[in-house]
Design a protein around this motif. Structure first.
Motif: not given
Ligand SMILES: [Zn+2]
Length: 337
Positions: A121-130, A150-163
């Motif tokens: 849901x919403x953000x690609x989990x960190x463990x699926x970085x591949x 794509x930018x939103x899906x990568x939110x956990x990697x970019x640290x933009x989740x909260x926004x």
């Protein structure tokens, strides 16, 4: 409509099979920001090429699938890169769902090294970085507007989740919920101060929405909407990319029942274009006069300062004033000037 007919995905697949496409990977954005977009990476053995296919399901007419399917040839270099990345991605299938999130589901299927399914849901989990590289490469073949997903899906990697989270409904009980879970400590501290100084000057509930004005350096508009029993949408026009101190101050005011209705004014002028942006109703919410302007709220949540007189005539009639008739007297004074 519930029936036993083939799903839309089957129909799209049937159409593509006829074109000798073999499905390698699919990405389904299900109710993601209200969009339903089906994306595929297909192999066409006859031509030894890969193609990217995408369909906007919100607009699809299944009777004319061919008119709605977008197919784009992929270069050998890029497709080799994707296949290389997918073949080294060895995570098991998984469902990483977040019950706090409404919609925004992503379902990724790969038919590479056996069938695998990755749902989140919403953000690609960190463990699926591949999956980052395959997704980014596939998206590079999609219309540029799709980058926002794509930018939103990568939110956990970019640290933009909260926004992203703070502009969407959040699971939160307005009256009893633990605010430390969604507000930053500084927002709580400053918001409490704002509330204690009685700077939430207007607060009114309209249907399932609370509208409030918070007096900070300038007046800010806060809208808190109860989307359903469990979720609220909280918005402030200060444009902080997190739940800000103004929202927190309004939350306190709601919990303490410190309501103070907005003024209601009716537009008397004949110049329709002057206010055609706000003519969804025949009256407007107002929070009074400042610096020679009457401040109105538009139905879409914008603060609109407007001159209350034209050629010596008042353009507005007060239909709901406070107990001391402050707005009526201020408007009359205005007219006399
Ligand atoms: Zn704010």
């Amino acid at each position: 409509m519930f029936n036993n007919k083939k799903s839309v995905f089957d129909k799209i697949n049937d159409f593509l099979v006829k074109k000798n496409h073999e499905l390698v990977m699919s990405i389904y954005l299900a109710n993601y920001n209200g969009n339903n977009i089906y994306i595929r990476l297909d192999y066409v053995p006859k031509l030894s090429v890969y193609k990217v296919v995408w369909v906007d399901l919100n607009f699809l007419n299944v009777k004319h699938i061919e008119d709605y399917i977008n197919i784009q040839m992929m270069t050998k270099y890029i497709s080799n890169k994707i296949i290389e990345k997918l073949s080294t991605f060895e995570c098991e299938s998984g469902f990483k769902l977040n019950e706090d999130i409404i919609g925004d589901r992503v379902e990724i299927l790969t038919y590479f090294n056996g069938n695998k399914e990755y749902v989140f849901d919403r953000f690609l989990p960190l463990e699926w970085e591949g999956l980052i590289d395959p997704l980014a490469l596939i998206f590079s073949y999609l219309p540029r507007g799709m980058e926002v997903f794509l930018n939103e899906i990568f939110g956990k990697f970019d640290g933009t989740e909260e926004s992203y989270n703070c502009i969407k409904p959040v699971k939160f009980n307005l009256l009893k919920g633990d605010s430390t879970k969604i507000f930053r400590p500084l927002s709580i501290e400053k918001g409490t101060d704002i509330f204690d100084k009685n700077k939430v000057s207007f607060l009114e509930k309209v249907d399932n929405r609370y509208l409030a004005i918070v007096e900070d350096r300038i007046p800010y508009l806060v809208v808190i909407e109860e989307v359903d029993k469990e979720h609220v949408l909280m918005w402030c026009n200060c444009k902080a990319n997190y739940f800000c101190k103004h929202i927190y101050a309004v939350l306190l005011a709601i919990r303490e029942k410190k309501f103070n209705n907005f003024y209601k004014v009716k537009f008397l002028g004949k110049d329709e274009t002057l206010l055609d942006k706000v003519t969804l109703r025949n009256f407007y919410f107002s929070f009074g006069i400042r610096n020679g302007k009457l401040y109105l709220l538009t139905p879409d949540g914008v603060i609109l300062p407007i001159s209350p007189v034209q050629n010596g005539k008042l353009l507005f009639e007060v239909i709901e004033d406070d107990d001391d008739c402050n707005l009526s007297s201020a408007l009359n004074e205005f007219k006399l000037k």
